[in-house]
Design a protein around this motif. Structure first.
Motif, PDB file in Angstrom:
ATOM      1  N   SER A  35       0.870  -1.392   0.031  1.00 22.00           N
ATOM      2  CA  SER A  35      -0.098   0.010  -0.014  1.00 22.00           C
ATOM      3  C   SER A  35       0.790   1.285  -0.111  1.00 22.00           C
ATOM      4  N   TRP A  36       0.566   2.166  -0.773  1.00 25.45           N
ATOM      5  CA  TRP A  36       1.403   3.605  -0.779  1.00 25.45           C
ATOM      6  C   TRP A  36       0.304   4.527   0.100  1.00 25.45           C
ATOM      7  N   TRP A  37       0.987   5.209   0.797  1.00 23.76           N
ATOM      8  CA  TRP A  37       0.421   6.322   1.888  1.00 23.76           C
ATOM      9  C   TRP A  37       1.067   7.432   1.581  1.00 23.76           C
ATOM     10  N   ARG A  38       0.556   8.699   2.014  1.00 20.24           N
ATOM     11  CA  ARG A  38       1.054   9.736   2.093  1.00 20.24           C
ATOM     12  C   ARG A  38       0.932  10.619   3.167  1.00 20.24           C
ATOM     13  N   GLN A  39       1.774  11.451   3.674  1.00 18.91           N
ATOM     14  CA  GLN A  39       1.196  12.516   4.849  1.00 18.91           C
ATOM     15  C   GLN A  39       1.870  13.839   4.450  1.00 18.91           C
ATOM     16  N   CYS A  50      -3.368   0.751  -3.207  1.00 20.07           N
ATOM     17  CA  CYS A  50      -2.906  -0.638  -2.543  1.00 20.07           C
ATOM     18  C   CYS A  50      -3.164  -1.849  -3.689  1.00 20.07           C
ATOM     19  N   ILE A  51      -2.147  -2.676  -3.846  1.00 15.65           N
ATOM     20  CA  ILE A  51      -2.096  -3.622  -4.651  1.00 15.65           C
ATOM     21  C   ILE A  51      -2.088  -4.765  -3.942  1.00 15.65           C
ATOM     22  N   SER A  52      -2.828  -5.760  -4.242  1.00  5.85           N
ATOM     23  CA  SER A  52      -3.047  -7.105  -3.633  1.00  5.85           C
ATOM     24  C   SER A  52      -1.920  -7.910  -3.918  1.00  5.85           C
TER      25      SER A  52
END
Length: 131
Positions: A35-39, A50-52
């Motif tokens: 999963s990619w997140w950002r802040q 997100c990629i399974s």
């Protein structure tokens, strides 16, 4: 233990594009949901995509779907996040996270895994978009 390393962050002008990479130098990402997140400064961390690990199916936060693409290169043991049409509000530290799945089955329904439910995190890569 799984060590994740992000790269590809840079300073770009609005309208530009970047491709972020997430890899695991000592382990395989095969069968892992990534999963990619950002802040952004002063804001909470939010999920981008997100990629399974099971079938490489993808999930995007609705507001970000049109400009971003997540993909996996198994040969390179890398998950990418392509960011297009970047805007100043996309300025943030981008993180990748790993676990068994993008979603959890809770209360009879599937929902995206929450931030605190991801086991492994990278250190992040900075994306800065100027106007």
């Amino acid at each position: 233990q799984l060590r994740l390393v992000e790269s590809g962050g840079d300073s770009v002008q609005h309208g530009g594009s970047l491709r972020l990479s997430c890899t695991a130098p000592e382990s395989t990402l095969e069968n892992r949901a990534i999963s990619w997140w950002r802040q952004a400064p002063g804001k909470e961390r939010e999920e981008v995509s997100c990629i399974s690990g099971a079938d490489d199916s993808t999930y995007y936060r609705a507001s970000m779907k049109s400009r971003n693409t997540i993909s996996r290169d198994k040969g390179k043991n890398t998950v990418y996040l392509q960011l297009n049409s970047l805007q100043p509000e996309d300025t943030a530290v981008y993180y990748c996270a790993a676990d068994y799945s993008c979603h959890l089955y809770v209360g009879g329904t599937y929902r995206p895994r929450h931030e605190q439910e991801y086991t492994y995190w990278g250190q992040g890569t900075q994306v800065t978009v100027s106007s």
